[in-house]
Design a protein around this motif. Structure first.
Motif, PDB file in Angstrom:
ATOM      1  N   GLY A 223      -8.789  -9.876  12.252  1.00  0.00           N
ATOM      2  CA  GLY A 223      -7.391  -9.736  11.847  1.00  0.00           C
ATOM      3  C   GLY A 223      -6.522  -9.305  13.008  1.00  0.00           C
ATOM      4  N   PRO A 224      -5.341  -8.723  12.769  1.00  0.00           N
ATOM      5  CA  PRO A 224      -4.754  -8.465  11.447  1.00  0.00           C
ATOM      6  C   PRO A 224      -4.177  -9.735  10.812  1.00  0.00           C
ATOM      7  CG  PRO A 224      -3.193  -7.825  13.142  1.00  0.00           C
ATOM      8  CD  PRO A 224      -4.434  -8.299  13.860  1.00  0.00           C
ATOM      9  N   TYR A 225      -3.882  -9.621   9.514  1.00  0.00           N
ATOM     10  CA  TYR A 225      -3.422 -10.776   8.745  1.00  0.00           C
ATOM     11  C   TYR A 225      -1.991 -10.576   8.261  1.00  0.00           C
ATOM     12  CZ  TYR A 225      -8.429 -11.267   8.805  1.00  0.00           C
ATOM     13  OH  TYR A 225      -9.732 -11.349   9.228  1.00  0.00           O
ATOM     14  N   LYS A 226      -1.229 -11.626   8.414  1.00  0.00           N
ATOM     15  CA  LYS A 226       0.151 -11.577   7.889  1.00  0.00           C
ATOM     16  C   LYS A 226       0.142 -11.900   6.389  1.00  0.00           C
ATOM     17  CE  LYS A 226       4.800 -12.798   8.237  1.00  0.00           C
ATOM     18  NZ  LYS A 226       5.959 -12.838   8.992  1.00  0.00           N
ATOM     19  N   TYR A 227      -0.739 -12.800   5.973  1.00  0.00           N
ATOM     20  CA  TYR A 227      -0.810 -13.191   4.558  1.00  0.00           C
ATOM     21  C   TYR A 227      -2.247 -13.024   4.075  1.00  0.00           C
ATOM     22  CZ  TYR A 227       3.532 -15.486   5.918  1.00  0.00           C
ATOM     23  OH  TYR A 227       4.777 -15.749   6.421  1.00  0.00           O
ATOM     24  N   LEU A 228      -2.419 -12.345   2.930  1.00  0.00           N
ATOM     25  CA  LEU A 228      -3.753 -12.141   2.366  1.00  0.00           C
ATOM     26  C   LEU A 228      -3.748 -12.633   0.918  1.00  0.00           C
ATOM     27  CD1 LEU A 228      -2.912  -9.343   4.127  1.00  0.00           C
ATOM     28  CD2 LEU A 228      -5.339  -8.931   3.775  1.00  0.00           C
ATOM     29  N   PHE A 229      -4.770 -13.411   0.580  1.00  0.00           N
ATOM     30  CA  PHE A 229      -4.824 -14.034  -0.754  1.00  0.00           C
ATOM     31  C   PHE A 229      -6.265 -14.023  -1.230  1.00  0.00           C
ATOM     32  CE2 PHE A 229      -4.689 -18.423  -3.035  1.00  0.00           C
ATOM     33  CZ  PHE A 229      -4.341 -17.848  -4.253  1.00  0.00           C
ATOM     34  N   LEU A 241      -9.412  -6.525   0.253  1.00  0.00           N
ATOM     35  CA  LEU A 241      -8.105  -6.823   0.851  1.00  0.00           C
ATOM     36  C   LEU A 241      -7.280  -5.543   0.997  1.00  0.00           C
ATOM     37  CD1 LEU A 241      -7.009 -10.258  -0.667  1.00  0.00           C
ATOM     38  CD2 LEU A 241      -8.565  -9.753   1.184  1.00  0.00           C
ATOM     39  N   ALA A 242      -7.377  -4.648   0.013  1.00  0.00           N
ATOM     40  CA  ALA A 242      -6.655  -3.371   0.114  1.00  0.00           C
ATOM     41  C   ALA A 242      -7.170  -2.572   1.307  1.00  0.00           C
ATOM     42  CB  ALA A 242      -6.824  -2.578  -1.182  1.00  0.00           C
ATOM     43  N   ALA A 243      -8.483  -2.606   1.532  1.00  0.00           N
ATOM     44  CA  ALA A 243      -9.060  -1.878   2.677  1.00  0.00           C
ATOM     45  C   ALA A 243      -8.565  -2.483   3.993  1.00  0.00           C
ATOM     46  CB  ALA A 243     -10.586  -1.928   2.598  1.00  0.00           C
ATOM     47  N   LEU A 244      -8.477  -3.808   4.039  1.00  0.00           N
ATOM     48  CA  LEU A 244      -8.034  -4.475   5.277  1.00  0.00           C
ATOM     49  C   LEU A 244      -6.562  -4.208   5.575  1.00  0.00           C
ATOM     50  CD1 LEU A 244      -9.953  -7.823   4.773  1.00  0.00           C
ATOM     51  CD2 LEU A 244     -10.261  -6.232   6.686  1.00  0.00           C
ATOM     52  N   LEU A 245      -5.803  -3.819   4.571  1.00  0.00           N
ATOM     53  CA  LEU A 245      -4.375  -3.540   4.781  1.00  0.00           C
ATOM     54  C   LEU A 245      -4.135  -2.119   5.300  1.00  0.00           C
ATOM     55  CD1 LEU A 245      -2.874  -5.350   1.649  1.00  0.00           C
ATOM     56  CD2 LEU A 245      -2.255  -5.802   4.035  1.00  0.00           C
ATOM     57  N   GLN A 246      -5.211  -1.328   5.377  1.00  0.00           N
ATOM     58  CA  GLN A 246      -5.054   0.060   5.858  1.00  0.00           C
ATOM     59  C   GLN A 246      -5.005   0.105   7.383  1.00  0.00           C
ATOM     60  OE1 GLN A 246      -4.217   2.248   3.677  1.00  0.00           O
ATOM     61  NE2 GLN A 246      -4.567   0.693   2.093  1.00  0.00           N
ATOM     62  N   PRO A 247      -4.322   1.068   8.022  1.00  0.00           N
ATOM     63  CA  PRO A 247      -3.672   2.209   7.355  1.00  0.00           C
ATOM     64  C   PRO A 247      -2.216   1.949   6.970  1.00  0.00           C
ATOM     65  CG  PRO A 247      -3.625   2.513   9.728  1.00  0.00           C
ATOM     66  CD  PRO A 247      -4.315   1.198   9.495  1.00  0.00           C
ATOM     67  N   GLN A 248      -1.625   0.846   7.442  1.00  0.00           N
ATOM     68  CA  GLN A 248      -0.167   0.713   7.249  1.00  0.00           C
ATOM     69  C   GLN A 248       0.221   0.252   5.852  1.00  0.00           C
ATOM     70  OE1 GLN A 248      -2.233  -1.098   8.993  1.00  0.00           O
ATOM     71  NE2 GLN A 248      -1.284  -2.860   9.955  1.00  0.00           N
ATOM     72  N   PRO A 263      -4.855   1.621  -3.408  1.00  0.00           N
ATOM     73  CA  PRO A 263      -4.108   2.704  -2.770  1.00  0.00           C
ATOM     74  C   PRO A 263      -2.603   2.531  -3.023  1.00  0.00           C
ATOM     75  CG  PRO A 263      -5.551   1.570  -1.190  1.00  0.00           C
ATOM     76  CD  PRO A 263      -5.585   0.781  -2.453  1.00  0.00           C
ATOM     77  N   PRO A 264      -1.842   3.628  -3.001  1.00  0.00           N
ATOM     78  CA  PRO A 264      -0.408   3.529  -3.315  1.00  0.00           C
ATOM     79  C   PRO A 264       0.384   2.682  -2.326  1.00  0.00           C
ATOM     80  CG  PRO A 264      -1.063   5.808  -2.774  1.00  0.00           C
ATOM     81  CD  PRO A 264      -2.309   5.005  -2.825  1.00  0.00           C
ATOM     82  N   ASN A 265      -0.137   2.482  -1.113  1.00  0.00           N
ATOM     83  CA  ASN A 265       0.627   1.685  -0.133  1.00  0.00           C
ATOM     84  C   ASN A 265       0.276   0.192  -0.195  1.00  0.00           C
ATOM     85  OD1 ASN A 265      -1.891   1.705   1.022  1.00  0.00           O
ATOM     86  ND2 ASN A 265      -1.238   2.427   3.045  1.00  0.00           N
ATOM     87  N   VAL A 266      -0.453  -0.212  -1.250  1.00  0.00           N
ATOM     88  CA  VAL A 266      -0.826  -1.628  -1.384  1.00  0.00           C
ATOM     89  C   VAL A 266      -0.211  -2.206  -2.669  1.00  0.00           C
ATOM     90  CG1 VAL A 266      -2.737  -3.235  -1.793  1.00  0.00           C
ATOM     91  CG2 VAL A 266      -2.964  -1.431  -0.077  1.00  0.00           C
ATOM     92  N   GLU A 267       0.430  -3.354  -2.525  1.00  0.00           N
ATOM     93  CA  GLU A 267       0.990  -4.045  -3.691  1.00  0.00           C
ATOM     94  C   GLU A 267       0.165  -5.297  -3.979  1.00  0.00           C
ATOM     95  OE1 GLU A 267       4.870  -6.716  -4.982  1.00  0.00           O
ATOM     96  OE2 GLU A 267       4.899  -5.677  -3.054  1.00  0.00           O
ATOM     97  N   ARG A 268      -0.240  -5.465  -5.224  1.00  0.00           N
ATOM     98  CA  ARG A 268      -0.935  -6.688  -5.629  1.00  0.00           C
ATOM     99  C   ARG A 268       0.076  -7.618  -6.305  1.00  0.00           C
ATOM    100  NH1 ARG A 268      -5.243  -6.131 -10.315  1.00  0.00           N
ATOM    101  NH2 ARG A 268      -3.337  -5.812 -11.520  1.00  0.00           N
ATOM    102  N   VAL A 269       0.171  -8.842  -5.796  1.00  0.00           N
ATOM    103  CA  VAL A 269       1.065  -9.830  -6.404  1.00  0.00           C
ATOM    104  C   VAL A 269       0.206 -10.732  -7.285  1.00  0.00           C
ATOM    105  CG1 VAL A 269       2.721 -11.677  -5.969  1.00  0.00           C
ATOM    106  CG2 VAL A 269       2.509  -9.773  -4.339  1.00  0.00           C
ATOM    107  N   TYR A 270       0.346 -10.572  -8.577  1.00  0.00           N
ATOM    108  CA  TYR A 270      -0.448 -11.369  -9.519  1.00  0.00           C
ATOM    109  C   TYR A 270       0.468 -11.889 -10.621  1.00  0.00           C
ATOM    110  CZ  TYR A 270      -2.997 -12.342 -13.780  1.00  0.00           C
ATOM    111  OH  TYR A 270      -3.419 -12.933 -14.937  1.00  0.00           O
TER     112      TYR A 270
END
Ligand SMILES: NC(=O)c1ccc[n+]([C@@H]2O[C@H](COP(=O)([O-])OP(=O)(O)OC[C@H]3O[C@@H](n4cnc5c(N)ncnc54)[C@H](OP(=O)(O)O)[C@@H]3O)[C@@H](O)[C@H]2O)c1
Length: 340
Positions: A223-229, A241-248, A263-270
């Motif tokens: 990574g890092p990844y701009k888009y995760l699906f 995917l939430a782990a890969l988005l850490q720490p930001q 985690p609170p800093n991760v948004e899931r789009v479903y």
């Protein structure tokens, strides 16, 4: 002349399909009647038939008709339809899973089906099978990536930006890899080891086994990844995917919801990405999809269609075929011709 109609009806909640003569509907203003020549059993159809799925779009009254996409020929035009003619070969999706009460007119598990002319594309020289294999799952992938995550359109992306498609082995995942690659991004996928060669052909630069104990560590290095699906949508993929988005922190799209502690800093789009074209708030996207992008994909062969097998027996084959899909017994999609 009214064409005869038959349908695979669910007589009551949880019941087995029954193939029976039913009335042929006639198109209202802005609608067309289509003679249905190819349908694909999607995992959602199988869950509605066999697992008591009663989320958004599920039938609310019985007898009920499943299926929300298909391919066939236009038979009859409703008032005001000027973009289509009788005899046109088309692919489409319907409102059957958006407005549960229209499923007996618009459910596609029948010989003739009513379709809103705005959600129809001519297939050109493409076979009905190819067209129907592409529309629903490609629409899911492109809606998730482009409409909901903000990825650009083909040819306008940046190869410095990386995309992660988790669970790329299925139809939605395979199309997500191909779309992200066509936009111009660098694509990393997770898939089974037996699928690595195909994923690379479809456009993945790196393919990681999603079952490997060090999958997340390897993906972090790539990574890092701009888009995760996540195209498998399972809880393990969402956690990864939430782990890969850490720490930001950040967001990812998922084909499934479910109770997953994020985690609170991760948004899931479903959401129901597959039904995006049926929602009026996405009318501009729908017009691009049916008016421009999907016809080009079909005519120019821009994607490699999902693997499939065709079963004979017409509507009567749907019960067993759905069971096979539900139990994960088939690799790829099953196609049925309701006219058989
Ligand atoms: N939200 C929406 O709008 C929407 C729309 C369409 C589909 N969906 C959902 O998305 C899911 C996929 O749909 P699809 O049409 O792509 O299904 P599909 O074509 O039937 O894909 C199944 C394949 O996915 C892979 N897979 C299965 N479980 C996995 C896991 N836990 N982790 C990673 N890969 C896994 C397997 O391939 P390998 O064995 O080769 O890895 C399997 O053969 C379904 O649950 C469906 O209901 C949601």
């Amino acid at each position: 002349m009214t064409v005869a109609n038959r349908a695979a009806l669910i007589p009551s909640k949880g019941g087995h399909l029954k193939v029976t003569d039913v009335e042929t509907s006639h198109p209202g203003p802005g609608e067309v009647l289509v003679m249905n020549h190819a349908i694909v059993i999607q995992p959602l159809d199988a869950k509605m038939l066999l697992a008591g799925y009663d989320g958004a779009g599920a039938p609310q009254s019985y007898p009920a008709l499943l299926g929300s996409s298909g391919a066939g020929t236009v038979e009859e035009l409703g008032e005001g339809v000027d973009n289509l003619a009788a005899g046109d070969r088309v692919v489409y999706d319907t409102r059957a899973y958006v407005k549960g009460d229209v499923n007996r007119r618009e459910g596609t598990w029948q010989k003739t089906v009513i379709v809103d002319a705005k959600t129809v594309a001519k297939v050109g020289d493409a076979a009905f099978e190819q067209a129907v294999l592409i529309n629903f799952p490609l629409q899911t992938a492109v809606a998730a990536l482009h409409l909901f995550l903000g990825m650009a359109t083909p040819g306008s992306g940046n190869s410095e930006e990386r995309v992660l498609v988790w669970g790329a082995g299925g139809a939605v995942g395979s199309y997500a890899v191909q779309y992200a690659k066509s936009v111009g991004h660098t694509v990393v996928a997770t898939a089974s080891p037996r699928d690595v060669e195909r994923q690379k052909r479809l456009g993945a630069t790196e393919v990681v086994d999603y079952k490997a104990a060090d999958a997340v560590d390897r993906l972090r290095q790539l990574g890092p990844y701009k888009y995760l699906f996540t195209a498998s949508g399972d809880a393990a993929s969402q956690a990864a995917l939430a782990a890969l988005l850490q720490p930001q922190g950040g967001k990812f799209a998922s084909v499934l919801g479910g109770q997953v502690d994020l985690p609170p800093n991760v948004e899931r789009v479903y959401t129901a990405f597959s039904q995006a074209a049926q929602k009026e708030e996405h009318s501009a996207w729908r017009d691009w999809w049916y008016g421009e992008y999907l016809p080009r994909v079909l005519q120019d062969g821009l994607v490699e269609p999902a693997r499939f097998s065709k079963v004979s027996g017409g509507l009567a084959a749907l019960q067993q075929a759905s069971t096979d899909v539900f139990k994960g017994k088939v690799r790829g999609k099953i196609i049925v011709n309701p006219q058989e």
